[in-house]
Design a protein around this motif. Sequence first.
Motif, mmCIF file in Angstrom:
data_model
loop_
_atom_site.group_PDB
_atom_site.id
_atom_site.type_symbol
_atom_site.label_atom_id
_atom_site.label_comp_id
_atom_site.label_asym_id
_atom_site.label_seq_id
_atom_site.Cartn_x
_atom_site.Cartn_y
_atom_site.Cartn_z
ATOM 1 N N PRO A 4 0.829 -1.211 0.000
ATOM 2 C CA PRO A 4 0.000 0.000 0.000
ATOM 3 C C PRO A 4 0.862 1.259 0.000
ATOM 4 N N THR A 5 0.479 2.232 -0.784
ATOM 5 C CA THR A 5 1.194 3.492 -0.865
ATOM 6 C C THR A 5 0.597 4.506 0.102
ATOM 7 N N PHE A 6 1.233 5.671 0.205
ATOM 8 C CA PHE A 6 0.685 6.742 1.036
ATOM 9 C C PHE A 6 -0.674 7.184 0.495
ATOM 10 N N THR A 7 -0.794 7.237 -0.824
ATOM 11 C CA THR A 7 -2.073 7.587 -1.437
ATOM 12 C C THR A 7 -3.161 6.597 -1.030
ATOM 13 N N ASP A 8 -2.829 5.315 -1.029
ATOM 14 C CA ASP A 8 -3.787 4.292 -0.586
ATOM 15 C C ASP A 8 -4.227 4.548 0.855
ATOM 16 N N ALA A 9 -3.261 4.925 1.707
ATOM 17 C CA ALA A 9 -3.562 5.162 3.124
ATOM 18 C C ALA A 9 -4.495 6.360 3.287
ATOM 19 N N VAL A 10 -4.269 7.408 2.491
ATOM 20 C CA VAL A 10 -5.131 8.603 2.569
ATOM 21 C C VAL A 10 -6.545 8.255 2.117
ATOM 22 N N ASP A 28 -24.122 13.932 -7.082
ATOM 23 C CA ASP A 28 -22.743 14.229 -6.707
ATOM 24 C C ASP A 28 -21.776 13.214 -7.323
ATOM 25 N N ASN A 29 -20.495 13.562 -7.368
ATOM 26 C CA ASN A 29 -19.459 12.659 -7.878
ATOM 27 C C ASN A 29 -18.306 12.683 -6.892
ATOM 28 N N THR A 30 -18.207 11.646 -6.075
ATOM 29 C CA THR A 30 -17.224 11.640 -5.000
ATOM 30 C C THR A 30 -16.309 10.423 -5.085
ATOM 31 N N GLY A 31 -15.238 10.459 -4.288
ATOM 32 C CA GLY A 31 -14.301 9.349 -4.235
ATOM 33 C C GLY A 31 -12.979 9.693 -4.889
ATOM 34 N N LEU A 32 -12.232 8.670 -5.269
ATOM 35 C CA LEU A 32 -10.936 8.853 -5.935
ATOM 36 C C LEU A 32 -11.209 9.150 -7.410
ATOM 37 N N LEU A 33 -11.235 10.428 -7.760
ATOM 38 C CA LEU A 33 -11.588 10.822 -9.120
ATOM 39 C C LEU A 33 -10.379 10.843 -10.051
ATOM 40 N N LEU A 34 -9.186 10.898 -9.496
ATOM 41 C CA LEU A 34 -7.960 10.824 -10.302
ATOM 42 C C LEU A 34 -6.950 9.970 -9.548
ATOM 43 N N ASP A 35 -6.661 8.808 -10.097
ATOM 44 C CA ASP A 35 -5.713 7.904 -9.447
ATOM 45 C C ASP A 35 -4.288 8.335 -9.769
ATOM 46 N N GLN A 36 -3.359 7.802 -9.004
ATOM 47 C CA GLN A 36 -1.946 8.116 -9.209
ATOM 48 C C GLN A 36 -1.391 7.235 -10.323
ATOM 49 N N GLN A 70 5.395 18.890 -3.840
ATOM 50 C CA GLN A 70 5.595 17.492 -4.221
ATOM 51 C C GLN A 70 4.692 16.545 -3.431
ATOM 52 N N VAL A 71 3.406 16.878 -3.390
ATOM 53 C CA VAL A 71 2.469 16.025 -2.668
ATOM 54 C C VAL A 71 2.104 14.816 -3.517
ATOM 55 N N ASN A 72 1.626 13.781 -2.863
ATOM 56 C CA ASN A 72 1.214 12.556 -3.551
ATOM 57 C C ASN A 72 -0.258 12.600 -3.951
ATOM 58 N N GLN A 95 -9.711 20.440 -17.001
ATOM 59 C CA GLN A 95 -9.029 19.346 -17.673
ATOM 60 C C GLN A 95 -7.523 19.614 -17.749
ATOM 61 N N LYS A 96 -7.162 20.876 -17.933
ATOM 62 C CA LYS A 96 -5.743 21.251 -17.948
ATOM 63 C C LYS A 96 -5.101 20.954 -16.598
ATOM 64 N N HIS A 97 -5.817 21.254 -15.512
ATOM 65 C CA HIS A 97 -5.306 20.945 -14.167
ATOM 66 C C HIS A 97 -5.088 19.436 -14.022
ATOM 67 N N LEU A 98 -6.062 18.657 -14.479
ATOM 68 C CA LEU A 98 -5.964 17.200 -14.353
ATOM 69 C C LEU A 98 -4.794 16.648 -15.158
ATOM 70 N N LEU A 99 -4.568 17.179 -16.343
ATOM 71 C CA LEU A 99 -3.448 16.719 -17.167
ATOM 72 C C LEU A 99 -2.119 17.008 -16.489
ATOM 73 N N ARG A 100 -2.011 18.169 -15.865
ATOM 74 C CA ARG A 100 -0.774 18.502 -15.133
ATOM 75 C C ARG A 100 -0.552 17.538 -13.969
ATOM 76 N N LEU A 101 -1.643 17.205 -13.265
ATOM 77 C CA LEU A 101 -1.519 16.306 -12.118
ATOM 78 C C LEU A 101 -1.216 14.876 -12.552
ATOM 79 N N ILE A 102 -1.791 14.446 -13.676
ATOM 80 C CA ILE A 102 -1.482 13.117 -14.204
ATOM 81 C C ILE A 102 0.009 13.022 -14.532
#
Length: 272
Positions: A4-10, A28-36, A70-72, A95-102
């Motif tokens: 398990p990663t830190f992201t998994d723990a969060v 609503d749309n909730t949960g892990l919307l963008l995985d690592q 440098q957050v996870n 979408q631009k924000h999401l592409l940067r985070l991906i």
Amino acid sequence: MAAPTFTDAVVKAMKTLYPPELADSAWDNTGLLLDQALLPEGTESKQSEGAVLLTNDLTAAVVDEALEKQVNIIVSYHPVIFRALKSLSNQDPMQKHLLRLIAARVAVYCPHTAVDAARGGLNDWLCDIILSETKEAERKVVQPISRPLPESLQGLGYGRTMKLQGPMPLTTILKNLSRGLGDQQHIVLKDADAELIVTGEMDHHSALRYTQLGQTVVTVFHSNSERQYLTQVLKPELEQMLSQSSRAEGRVLVSQADRDPFETIDISSLGS
């Protein structure tokens, strides 16, 4: 199976604190919307180990902050994806924000109405703020009750009602709300001598209806309460949960770049 990663723990901690089934899934749309994004085998991550950034909204400034620190994973109270995506383009701001985070391998978890409805969540916290100066003897007759909002407010999450056997001055309620929300100086009030509805915001016609029914409506501006909740409640709660996991070394940060999109302007300060 990978450890398990830190992201998994969060994600696990957030689901424990704010069960996803409490969210209003009808809209609503909730949960892990963008995985690592996964790294190729043998490649080492450049991210600092174990950091999560809490924010109310995902904006360009918040993405800049997340990449700099440098957050996870980012926990964004408001969902970053509401409608089905047929493409991802730099032409659309979100979408631009999401592409940067991906590209940077940063995940995004969005709890939204699950936080509103959970025990110890946003609505419970607002109830506690309202009662913060109430005498202990009077607090014992207060009964928080979880229930759906009236039909006219469906789509705005869930509310919580309180029953008081004795009167509580409106001035006391307003002062308590101001202190609890970070010394907020402006509260919108639709006045009437009757029951009180406290909400982040309300449309004109709903406010008109409730005041015509003899109720008092207090709006504290949509995201002011949510941002204070991140700092006062979610941060320490998440830190506590992570300290009990195998990722106890993780850091929980609250965004310094997150801002309300609306600005209150004092016209007298503009000069002639």
